[in-house]
Scaffold this motif. Structure first.
Motif, PDB file in Angstrom:
ATOM      1  N   ILE A 248       3.066   5.317   5.216  1.00  0.00           N
ATOM      2  CA  ILE A 248       2.270   4.093   5.093  1.00  0.00           C
ATOM      3  C   ILE A 248       2.983   3.071   4.212  1.00  0.00           C
ATOM      4  CG2 ILE A 248       0.094   3.151   4.231  1.00  0.00           C
ATOM      5  CD1 ILE A 248      -0.165   4.787   6.790  1.00  0.00           C
ATOM      6  N   ASN A 249       3.013   1.826   4.668  1.00  0.00           N
ATOM      7  CA  ASN A 249       3.565   0.750   3.850  1.00  0.00           C
ATOM      8  C   ASN A 249       2.589   0.386   2.744  1.00  0.00           C
ATOM      9  OD1 ASN A 249       5.915   0.454   5.435  1.00  0.00           O
ATOM     10  ND2 ASN A 249       4.843  -0.884   6.875  1.00  0.00           N
ATOM     11  N   ILE A 250       3.114   0.272   1.509  1.00  0.00           N
ATOM     12  CA  ILE A 250       2.299  -0.148   0.378  1.00  0.00           C
ATOM     13  C   ILE A 250       2.774  -1.515  -0.084  1.00  0.00           C
ATOM     14  CG2 ILE A 250       1.598   0.365  -1.983  1.00  0.00           C
ATOM     15  CD1 ILE A 250       1.946   3.280  -1.442  1.00  0.00           C
ATOM     16  N   TYR A 251       1.822  -2.436  -0.269  1.00  0.00           N
ATOM     17  CA  TYR A 251       2.143  -3.790  -0.687  1.00  0.00           C
ATOM     18  C   TYR A 251       1.624  -4.029  -2.115  1.00  0.00           C
ATOM     19  CZ  TYR A 251       3.245  -4.783   4.208  1.00  0.00           C
ATOM     20  OH  TYR A 251       3.803  -4.773   5.467  1.00  0.00           O
ATOM     21  N   PRO A 252       2.205  -5.001  -2.826  1.00  0.00           N
ATOM     22  CA  PRO A 252       1.751  -5.323  -4.185  1.00  0.00           C
ATOM     23  C   PRO A 252       0.477  -6.150  -4.171  1.00  0.00           C
ATOM     24  CG  PRO A 252       3.568  -6.757  -3.601  1.00  0.00           C
ATOM     25  CD  PRO A 252       3.425  -5.770  -2.465  1.00  0.00           C
ATOM     26  N   VAL A 253      -0.611  -5.539  -3.726  1.00  0.00           N
ATOM     27  CA  VAL A 253      -1.910  -6.201  -3.635  1.00  0.00           C
ATOM     28  C   VAL A 253      -2.979  -5.225  -4.113  1.00  0.00           C
ATOM     29  CG1 VAL A 253      -1.214  -7.659  -1.699  1.00  0.00           C
ATOM     30  CG2 VAL A 253      -2.250  -5.421  -1.253  1.00  0.00           C
ATOM     31  N   GLN A 254      -4.197  -5.698  -4.153  1.00  0.00           N
ATOM     32  CA  GLN A 254      -5.313  -4.840  -4.531  1.00  0.00           C
ATOM     33  C   GLN A 254      -6.011  -4.308  -3.286  1.00  0.00           C
ATOM     34  OE1 GLN A 254      -8.991  -6.401  -6.442  1.00  0.00           O
ATOM     35  NE2 GLN A 254      -8.450  -5.032  -8.109  1.00  0.00           N
ATOM     36  N   TYR A 255      -6.141  -2.994  -3.207  1.00  0.00           N
ATOM     37  CA  TYR A 255      -6.867  -2.344  -2.126  1.00  0.00           C
ATOM     38  C   TYR A 255      -8.226  -1.890  -2.660  1.00  0.00           C
ATOM     39  CZ  TYR A 255      -2.224  -1.879   0.084  1.00  0.00           C
ATOM     40  OH  TYR A 255      -0.983  -2.116   0.618  1.00  0.00           O
ATOM     41  N   THR A 256      -9.244  -1.972  -1.829  1.00  0.00           N
ATOM     42  CA  THR A 256     -10.572  -1.563  -2.267  1.00  0.00           C
ATOM     43  C   THR A 256     -11.235  -0.654  -1.231  1.00  0.00           C
ATOM     44  OG1 THR A 256     -11.629  -3.511  -1.277  1.00  0.00           O
ATOM     45  CG2 THR A 256     -10.951  -3.684  -3.582  1.00  0.00           C
TER      46      THR A 256
END
Length: 269
Positions: A248-256
């Motif tokens: 899975i690609n992880i981005y520098p954002v907030q996940y909820t």
């Protein structure tokens, strides 16, 4: 009559490129739903207690709660320590519960009170409504951390009372299906009366023969990492963790995501 108490908790995971700060925050509201009527005859409030020394009241800060003779008094906030994003080994341990007192760090816990005149038993379940998601990611297929699994292990129950102990699964509760209620604890008729804590993990000072799942967090120089809210050294708790697939690609954002805790009374005859 069947009484069901719900509350939903929004859990946020904040990720940064390079050094990752994975932080979960809960913002919860409670509601009651059911048929029939409920007569409140017991204690209205049970302050949070130490899950390892349940005779001692503690101050863990604000937490969600419900009302009634059968209720949830407190649920730990679910936070994750800073960690580096890598292509492998993507398992993040949660932070331990801290207190505004001399009480040492503890595992993640839920406190349940049953002050009904005729305790017929209860069940505590947990479900996750959606995968961790961020709508600001432009690529639709990358908006969710598909396959990320929250796991709760090393569960145990404790109380200062003398009621029979509810059953807590010793198997790791891995939430791999959305909108599915996973059973956390069950109290049969006559069990779980009074104030009970259901904890995941424990400190090394516990006297209940529970495995120590807490580890002091330090920086690259070996200095203790101080929690800014409690002004105390931080600890990780390996009993509660989040695993993200390597594909899975992880981005520098907030996940909820949203977790739902449900406390349901056993039906009465």
């Amino acid at each position: 009559m069947k009484l069901i108490t719900y509350f939903k908790c929004s859990l946020a995971l904040l990720l940064f490129a390079g050094m990752t700060a994975a932080v979960g925050e809960q913002a919860c509201a409670s509601s009651l739903d059911g048929s029939g009527s409920v007569n409140v005859v017991g204690k209205d409030i049970s302050p949070p207690v130490d899950p390892e020394k349940p005779g001692n009241e503690v101050n863990p800060g604000e937490g969600p709660s419900t009302t009634g003779d059968l209720r949830i008094d407190f649920v730990s906030s679910l936070n994750f320590a800073a960690a580096e994003i890598t292509e492998t080994n993507r398992t993040y341990d949660s932070l331990a519960q801290l207190f505004h007192s001399d009480t040492a760090a503890r595992g993640y816990y839920i406190q349940v009170s049953d002050f009904r005149s005729e305790p017929s038993g209860w069940s505590l379940t947990l479900s996750q409504d959606t995968p961790f998601t961020s709508s600001i990611i432009q690529t639709l297929e990358d908006q969710s951390l598909k396959g990320a699994v929250l796991s709760f292990g090393n569960g145990w129950a404790n109380s200062a009372g003398n009621s029979q102990t509810p059953t807590v699964s010793r198997d790791t509760l891995a939430i791999n299906e959305m909108n599915t209620a996973y059973t956390v604890a069950v109290a049969g008729s006559g069990q779980g009366k009074g104030v009970w804590t259901i904890a995941f993990g424990a400190s090394g000072e516990n006297t209940s023969n529970q495995e120590n799942t807490l580890t002091a967090l330090t920086d690259k120089n070996g200095n203790a990492i101080i929690d800014p809210i409690f002004n105390k050294p931080s600890y990780s708790n390996s009993a509660v963790s989040l695993s993200v697939p390597e594909t899975i690609n992880i981005y520098p954002v907030q996940y909820t995501t949203t977790l739902t805790w449900s406390l349901e009374a056993a039906p009465t005859e």
